[in-house]
Motif scaffolding. Structure first.
Motif, PDB file in Angstrom:
ATOM      1  N   ASP A  68      -1.192  14.113 -30.344  1.00 32.64           N
ATOM      2  CA  ASP A  68      -1.964  14.844 -29.335  1.00 32.64           C
ATOM      3  C   ASP A  68      -3.289  15.306 -29.937  1.00 32.64           C
ATOM      4  O   ASP A  68      -3.326  15.768 -31.075  1.00 32.64           O
ATOM      5  CB  ASP A  68      -1.135  16.043 -28.866  1.00 32.64           C
ATOM      6  N   ARG A 113      -2.516  19.181 -29.924  1.00 28.03           N
ATOM      7  CA  ARG A 113      -1.254  19.681 -30.494  1.00 28.03           C
ATOM      8  C   ARG A 113      -0.787  18.922 -31.727  1.00 28.03           C
ATOM      9  O   ARG A 113       0.216  19.269 -32.325  1.00 28.03           O
ATOM     10  CB  ARG A 113      -0.161  19.630 -29.427  1.00 28.03           C
ATOM     11  N   SER A 117       3.297  14.873 -31.644  1.00 28.76           N
ATOM     12  CA  SER A 117       4.123  15.455 -30.583  1.00 28.76           C
ATOM     13  C   SER A 117       5.250  14.486 -30.260  1.00 28.76           C
ATOM     14  O   SER A 117       5.113  13.272 -30.426  1.00 28.76           O
ATOM     15  CB  SER A 117       3.285  15.676 -29.317  1.00 28.76           C
ATOM     16  N   GLU A 140      -0.812  21.947 -20.813  1.00 26.92           N
ATOM     17  CA  GLU A 140       0.393  21.699 -21.608  1.00 26.92           C
ATOM     18  C   GLU A 140       1.671  21.738 -20.776  1.00 26.92           C
ATOM     19  O   GLU A 140       2.731  21.371 -21.261  1.00 26.92           O
ATOM     20  CB  GLU A 140       0.480  22.648 -22.804  1.00 26.92           C
ATOM     21  N   VAL A 150       3.394  18.329 -20.952  1.00 29.82           N
ATOM     22  CA  VAL A 150       3.843  17.710 -22.201  1.00 29.82           C
ATOM     23  C   VAL A 150       5.102  16.856 -21.990  1.00 29.82           C
ATOM     24  O   VAL A 150       5.176  15.709 -22.442  1.00 29.82           O
ATOM     25  CB  VAL A 150       4.080  18.785 -23.293  1.00 29.82           C
TER      26      VAL A 150
END
Ligand code: GLU
Length: 455
Positions: free
Chosen positions: A161, A164, A167, A208, A211
């Motif tokens: 990500d 992030r 992931s 998010e 996700v």
């Protein structure tokens, strides 16, 4: 990949106005595309025909326009059913989509049983075990299937990500998602992947809360023989105190922000920078925001959306705005000189009208009987002096000489008499705007009728 190949999309459902959360998503998609000379597309997710309206679609376009985030192209999902049908048939033929017949109540009971046994409430795939005859029997009862995408529980569902980092979603923890309802309509998941492939989206940038969807969609891209795009999931917005964004603030849209006097440039500066390590400062030019854009500056922690901080940033931005950018929103007659005198005192451009009223009058002000003698002396001093742009300095020096006053006791009654207010713009710039005649008259009025002086 050459940078110019970058394509992003903003995919709102036209079932309401944009709110601060999705304005931020749109902005980040725009900034990243612009930074890389790529394209930013608007995709209207209007498969929910009941709730989607053309009026909301139009609002979304005009909201983006006001923010300066003009798309380089637009598609609407309702025009693209044939593409979804084709992908659906391909996946069905490949055994990745299967019919299931459970009713909502039956699924609910299954979940409750699982939970009571301490198991995750994941769909048990009972429908995969139905034989041809079982299905025929269910259909003879009048049941219509809905359709699930079969997750490959052994397949890789990871991605790196942009926000992030590495992931991963464990497909075994998820139910096979329903992609199509009994009535043939599609849910969000599959059409989005089909569109991302068809539109050549290179970067999917969204909140998010998506996700887990990304984990599922990575598998859909691969089942359709396409490489997955890059993903960036932005942390969600929280309220000023760090808690959940209040309903009121969370639902603030462009129309409301605008009504409250927020400049598009303040909204975009703010939303581009909260939750990042870059300073939250007014950057009126979107191209500069784009130049400095950097996914790696985004933190994983939630971004604080504090309307007071936005108001503060807005005021700072207003103080930077050149006259030609605001001229059409200023009161009749207010010229460039007046704008630059009044600008440092404004929180919003519309506040200019109040100050312009102070300049042009008439003012409603209470007389200052206790200051009568002083104000009459000041009036006489002004009357005796020649008028020019330096008048305030020369006049107050003169009044000081005549009355022996200095500091606050000198300046404050004069400010109050001339403007009706205790605070405001620099008097040396304001007095020339007010003009000689009006100033003399205001001093006189503020002094009040003769014979009532307490001094
Ligand atoms: N219509 C979806 C939403 O607004 C789009 C999500 C996505 O960006 O894929 O949540």
């Amino acid at each position: 990949m050459t940078p110019s190949a970058i394509v992003t999309r903003f995919a709102p459902s036209p079932t309401g106005r944009l709110h601060v959360g999705n304005i931020r998503t749109a902005l980040v998609n725009w900034l990243f595309a612009r930074q890389n000379g790529g394209r930013f597309l608007l995709r209207l997710d209007d498969t929910d025909r009941q709730r989607s309206t053309e009026a909301y679609a139009q609002d979304i376009r005009s909201d983006l326009d006001w923010l300066g985030l003009r798309p380089d192209g637009e598609v609407r999902q309702s025009d693209r059913m044939a593409l979804y049908d084709a992908a659906f048939e391909r996946l069905r033929a490949a055994g990745r989509i299967y019919p299931a017949y459970e009713t909502a109540d039956e699924l609910d009971i299954k979940r409750k049983v699982q939970l009571s046994r301490g198991l995750p409430p994941v769909y048990d795939r009972a429908a995969l075990n139905l034989s041809e005859d079982d299905r025929a029997a269910l259909e003879a009862e009048g049941r219509r299937p809905h359709w699930r995408f079969r997750l490959d529980t052994a397949a890789e569902t990871g991605w790196t990500d942009q926000v992030r980092g590495p992931s991963h979603v464990d497909p075994a923890s998820l139910s096979d998602p329903v992609v199509r309802r009994e009535d043939g309509s599609y849910l969000y998941m599959l059409p989005s992947v089909v569109d991302d492939i068809d539109m050549g989206i290179t970067h999917v940038v969204r909140g998010e809360d998506h996700v887990t969807n990304s984990g599922v969609q990575v598998q859909m891209f691969s089942a359709l023989g396409a490489g997955a795009p890059a993903f960036a999931h932005l942390s969600l917005l929280t309220g000023a105190q760090g808690g959940k964004l209040s309903k009121r603030v969370g639902s603030m849209g462009v129309d409301e922000l605008r009504e409250q006097g927020f400049e598009a440039g303040a909204v975009t500066s703010f939303l581009a920078r909260i939750g990042t390590s870059q300073p939250v400062v007014p950057v009126p030019d979107l191209n500069i925001l784009a130049k400095d854009f950097d996914f790696s500056s985004f933190g994983r922690a939630a971004a604080r959306f504090d309307p007071e901080e936005l108001a503060h940033l807005n005021a700072k931005l207003v103080h930077m705005l050149p006259y030609d950018q605001v001229a059409d929103r200023l009161p009749q007659g207010m010229n460039e000189a007046a704008w630059s005198v009044l600008r440092p005192n404004l929180n919003t451009v519309s506040d200019a009208a109040d100050w312009w009223q102070v300049v042009t009058g008439p003012l409603t002000m209470a007389p200052q009987p206790a200051e009568r003698d002083f104000l009459i002396a000041a009036r006489d001093a002004l009357n005796d002096l020649g008028w020019d742009d330096d008048i305030w300095k020369r006049w107050t020096a003169d009044v000081k000489g005549r009355t022996g006053r200095k500091g606050k006791t000198l300046f404050q009654p004069l400010r109050l008499a001339l403007t009706g207010r205790e605070q405001g713009p620099d008097m040396s710039a304001l007095l020339p705007l007010i003009g000689r005649e009006a100033a003399l008259q205001r001093l006189e009025e503020a002094a009040g009728p003769e014979g009532r002086s307490a001094a």
